[in-house]
Design a protein around this motif. Structure first.
Motif, PDB file in Angstrom:
ATOM      1  N   SER A 154      85.511 -99.610  -3.904  1.00 54.89           N
ATOM      2  CA  SER A 154      86.582-100.549  -3.564  1.00 54.89           C
ATOM      3  C   SER A 154      86.132-101.513  -2.465  1.00 54.89           C
ATOM      4  CB  SER A 154      87.827 -99.791  -3.119  1.00 54.89           C
ATOM      5  OG  SER A 154      88.834-100.687  -2.720  1.00 54.89           O
ATOM      6  N   LYS A 155      85.414-101.021  -1.486  1.00 51.08           N
ATOM      7  CA  LYS A 155      84.906-101.876  -0.404  1.00 51.08           C
ATOM      8  C   LYS A 155      83.906-102.894  -0.930  1.00 51.08           C
ATOM      9  CE  LYS A 155      85.671 -98.551   3.277  1.00 51.08           C
ATOM     10  NZ  LYS A 155      85.051 -97.621   4.227  1.00 51.08           N
ATOM     11  N   TRP A 156      83.099-102.477  -1.910  1.00 50.98           N
ATOM     12  CA  TRP A 156      82.162-103.423  -2.523  1.00 50.98           C
ATOM     13  C   TRP A 156      82.920-104.498  -3.286  1.00 50.98           C
ATOM     14  CZ3 TRP A 156      78.941 -99.102  -5.273  1.00 50.98           C
ATOM     15  CH2 TRP A 156      78.213 -98.387  -4.324  1.00 50.98           C
ATOM     16  N   CYS A 157      83.968-104.071  -3.995  1.00 48.74           N
ATOM     17  CA  CYS A 157      84.740-105.009  -4.820  1.00 48.74           C
ATOM     18  C   CYS A 157      85.506-106.028  -3.984  1.00 48.74           C
ATOM     19  CB  CYS A 157      85.700-104.248  -5.733  1.00 48.74           C
ATOM     20  SG  CYS A 157      84.876-103.370  -7.074  1.00 48.74           S
ATOM     21  N   THR A 158      85.872-105.643  -2.778  1.00 52.39           N
ATOM     22  CA  THR A 158      86.595-106.557  -1.894  1.00 52.39           C
ATOM     23  C   THR A 158      85.658-107.247  -0.909  1.00 52.39           C
ATOM     24  OG1 THR A 158      87.105-104.771  -0.343  1.00 52.39           O
ATOM     25  CG2 THR A 158      88.755-105.252  -2.051  1.00 52.39           C
ATOM     26  N   ASN A 159      84.372-106.987  -1.044  1.00 54.22           N
ATOM     27  CA  ASN A 159      83.357-107.561  -0.160  1.00 54.22           C
ATOM     28  C   ASN A 159      83.543-107.170   1.299  1.00 54.22           C
ATOM     29  OD1 ASN A 159      81.256-109.449  -1.533  1.00 54.22           O
ATOM     30  ND2 ASN A 159      83.175-109.793  -2.631  1.00 54.22           N
ATOM     31  N   THR A 160      84.163-106.009   1.518  1.00 56.74           N
ATOM     32  CA  THR A 160      84.290-105.470   2.868  1.00 56.74           C
ATOM     33  C   THR A 160      82.952-104.909   3.324  1.00 56.74           C
ATOM     34  OG1 THR A 160      86.586-104.915   2.421  1.00 56.74           O
ATOM     35  CG2 THR A 160      85.574-103.830   4.304  1.00 56.74           C
ATOM     36  N   SER A 161      82.221-104.341   2.378  1.00 54.19           N
ATOM     37  CA  SER A 161      80.856-103.876   2.619  1.00 54.19           C
ATOM     38  C   SER A 161      80.051-104.153   1.357  1.00 54.19           C
ATOM     39  CB  SER A 161      80.830-102.388   2.984  1.00 54.19           C
ATOM     40  OG  SER A 161      81.180-101.599   1.869  1.00 54.19           O
ATOM     41  N   GLN A 162      78.747-103.952   1.450  1.00 54.25           N
ATOM     42  CA  GLN A 162      77.863-104.266   0.327  1.00 54.25           C
ATOM     43  C   GLN A 162      77.023-103.040  -0.031  1.00 54.25           C
ATOM     44  OE1 GLN A 162      78.058-107.206  -1.261  1.00 54.25           O
ATOM     45  NE2 GLN A 162      79.650-107.736   0.201  1.00 54.25           N
ATOM     46  N   PRO A 163      76.741-102.865  -1.315  1.00 51.07           N
ATOM     47  CA  PRO A 163      75.832-101.778  -1.696  1.00 51.07           C
ATOM     48  C   PRO A 163      74.403-102.124  -1.291  1.00 51.07           C
ATOM     49  CG  PRO A 163      76.396-103.112  -3.613  1.00 51.07           C
ATOM     50  CD  PRO A 163      77.225-103.620  -2.466  1.00 51.07           C
ATOM     51  N   ASP A 164      73.590-101.094  -1.107  1.00 51.69           N
ATOM     52  CA  ASP A 164      72.178-101.362  -0.822  1.00 51.69           C
ATOM     53  C   ASP A 164      71.521-101.894  -2.099  1.00 51.69           C
ATOM     54  OD1 ASP A 164      71.292 -99.134  -2.484  1.00 51.69           O
ATOM     55  OD2 ASP A 164      71.763 -97.805  -0.820  1.00 51.69           O
ATOM     56  N   LEU A 165      70.315-102.400  -1.977  1.00 53.69           N
ATOM     57  CA  LEU A 165      69.651-103.036  -3.118  1.00 53.69           C
ATOM     58  C   LEU A 165      69.399-102.074  -4.272  1.00 53.69           C
ATOM     59  CD1 LEU A 165      67.133-105.437  -1.374  1.00 53.69           C
ATOM     60  CD2 LEU A 165      69.251-106.018  -2.577  1.00 53.69           C
ATOM     61  N   TYR A 166      69.076-100.848  -3.958  1.00 49.64           N
ATOM     62  CA  TYR A 166      68.874 -99.851  -5.019  1.00 49.64           C
ATOM     63  C   TYR A 166      70.158 -99.659  -5.813  1.00 49.64           C
ATOM     64  CZ  TYR A 166      68.218 -95.430  -7.404  1.00 49.64           C
ATOM     65  OH  TYR A 166      68.163 -94.457  -8.369  1.00 49.64           O
ATOM     66  N   THR A 167      71.269 -99.512  -5.106  1.00 49.20           N
ATOM     67  CA  THR A 167      72.561 -99.303  -5.761  1.00 49.20           C
ATOM     68  C   THR A 167      72.986-100.550  -6.521  1.00 49.20           C
ATOM     69  OG1 THR A 167      73.178 -97.731  -4.019  1.00 49.20           O
ATOM     70  CG2 THR A 167      74.963 -98.597  -5.392  1.00 49.20           C
ATOM     71  N   LEU A 168      72.741-101.712  -5.953  1.00 51.55           N
ATOM     72  CA  LEU A 168      73.078-102.953  -6.642  1.00 51.55           C
ATOM     73  C   LEU A 168      72.295-103.064  -7.957  1.00 51.55           C
ATOM     74  CD1 LEU A 168      74.889-105.446  -6.220  1.00 51.55           C
ATOM     75  CD2 LEU A 168      72.895-106.604  -5.293  1.00 51.55           C
ATOM     76  N   ALA A 169      71.038-102.660  -7.934  1.00 50.32           N
ATOM     77  CA  ALA A 169      70.229-102.667  -9.157  1.00 50.32           C
ATOM     78  C   ALA A 169      70.795-101.688 -10.184  1.00 50.32           C
ATOM     79  CB  ALA A 169      68.779-102.324  -8.830  1.00 50.32           C
ATOM     80  N   LYS A 170      71.254-100.535  -9.726  1.00 51.50           N
ATOM     81  CA  LYS A 170      71.851 -99.544 -10.619  1.00 51.50           C
ATOM     82  C   LYS A 170      73.156-100.077 -11.218  1.00 51.50           C
ATOM     83  CE  LYS A 170      72.065 -95.462 -12.494  1.00 51.50           C
ATOM     84  NZ  LYS A 170      71.229 -95.166 -13.636  1.00 51.50           N
ATOM     85  N   ILE A 171      73.952-100.769 -10.399  1.00 50.59           N
ATOM     86  CA  ILE A 171      75.202-101.369 -10.880  1.00 50.59           C
ATOM     87  C   ILE A 171      74.886-102.386 -11.972  1.00 50.59           C
ATOM     88  CG2 ILE A 171      77.147-102.865 -10.246  1.00 50.59           C
ATOM     89  CD1 ILE A 171      77.001-101.500  -7.433  1.00 50.59           C
ATOM     90  N   ALA A 172      73.899-103.220 -11.731  1.00 50.97           N
ATOM     91  CA  ALA A 172      73.506-104.225 -12.727  1.00 50.97           C
ATOM     92  C   ALA A 172      73.075-103.544 -14.024  1.00 50.97           C
ATOM     93  CB  ALA A 172      72.391-105.102 -12.179  1.00 50.97           C
ATOM     94  N   GLU A 173      72.331-102.476 -13.905  1.00 44.46           N
ATOM     95  CA  GLU A 173      71.886-101.733 -15.094  1.00 44.46           C
ATOM     96  C   GLU A 173      73.084-101.168 -15.856  1.00 44.46           C
ATOM     97  OE1 GLU A 173      69.706 -97.503 -15.769  1.00 44.46           O
ATOM     98  OE2 GLU A 173      68.727 -98.854 -14.357  1.00 44.46           O
ATOM     99  N   LEU A 174      74.014-100.551 -15.138  1.00 39.24           N
ATOM    100  CA  LEU A 174      75.203 -99.973 -15.772  1.00 39.24           C
ATOM    101  C   LEU A 174      76.051-101.036 -16.466  1.00 39.24           C
ATOM    102  CD1 LEU A 174      76.254 -97.455 -12.990  1.00 39.24           C
ATOM    103  CD2 LEU A 174      75.548 -96.846 -15.326  1.00 39.24           C
ATOM    104  N   LEU A 175      76.094-102.220 -15.868  1.00 38.27           N
ATOM    105  CA  LEU A 175      76.905-103.304 -16.427  1.00 38.27           C
ATOM    106  C   LEU A 175      76.110-104.175 -17.398  1.00 38.27           C
ATOM    107  CD1 LEU A 175      78.902-104.289 -13.220  1.00 38.27           C
ATOM    108  CD2 LEU A 175      79.738-103.035 -15.216  1.00 38.27           C
ATOM    109  N   GLU A 176      74.865-103.763 -17.651  1.00 38.28           N
ATOM    110  CA  GLU A 176      73.987-104.441 -18.600  1.00 38.28           C
ATOM    111  C   GLU A 176      73.847-105.929 -18.288  1.00 38.28           C
ATOM    112  OE1 GLU A 176      75.835-103.404 -22.335  1.00 38.28           O
ATOM    113  OE2 GLU A 176      74.819-101.466 -22.366  1.00 38.28           O
ATOM    114  N   MET A 177      73.431-106.196 -17.055  1.00 35.44           N
ATOM    115  CA  MET A 177      73.248-107.576 -16.632  1.00 35.44           C
ATOM    116  C   MET A 177      72.133-107.673 -15.609  1.00 35.44           C
ATOM    117  SD  MET A 177      76.737-107.963 -14.387  1.00 35.44           S
ATOM    118  CE  MET A 177      76.569-109.696 -14.353  1.00 35.44           C
ATOM    119  N   ASN A 178      71.730-108.879 -15.315  1.00 31.80           N
ATOM    120  CA  ASN A 178      70.703-109.143 -14.326  1.00 31.80           C
ATOM    121  C   ASN A 178      71.314-109.021 -12.931  1.00 31.80           C
ATOM    122  OD1 ASN A 178      68.965-110.714 -12.481  1.00 31.80           O
ATOM    123  ND2 ASN A 178      67.858-111.205 -14.352  1.00 31.80           N
ATOM    124  N   ILE A 179      70.580-108.437 -12.010  1.00 30.09           N
ATOM    125  CA  ILE A 179      71.075-108.254 -10.644  1.00 30.09           C
ATOM    126  C   ILE A 179      71.457-109.610 -10.010  1.00 30.09           C
ATOM    127  CG2 ILE A 179      68.802-108.308  -9.575  1.00 30.09           C
ATOM    128  CD1 ILE A 179      69.791-106.116  -7.654  1.00 30.09           C
TER     129      ILE A 179
END
Length: 65
Positions: A33-58
């Motif tokens: 929820s904090k990531w979605c509201t831009n209150t905080s940001q995921p680390d780069l590893y997690t952001l890459a995993k999110i992109a993979e899960l959502l089938e898109m480029n980081i």
């Protein structure tokens, strides 16, 4: 605060929920929820995993100016 990521928008576009993302990443829903509201940001590893899960480029998860 400047919006740094588009996670919330992409979740809607892909018809996914924050709960789904939290479970897929084994993270707490409040963290996602904090990531979605831009209150905080995921680390780069997690952001890459999110992109993979959502089938898109980081790069597409990050706001372009």
């Amino acid at each position: 605060m400047e919006k740094l990521n588009r996670i919330k928008v992409v979740l809607v576009e892909k018809q996914k929920t924050g709960k789904w993302l939290a479970e897929a990443l084994d993270k707490d829903q409040s963290t996602v929820s904090k990531w979605c509201t831009n209150t905080s940001q995921p680390d780069l590893y997690t952001l890459a995993k999110i992109a993979e899960l959502l089938e898109m480029n980081i790069k597409d998860l990050l706001n372009n100016r």
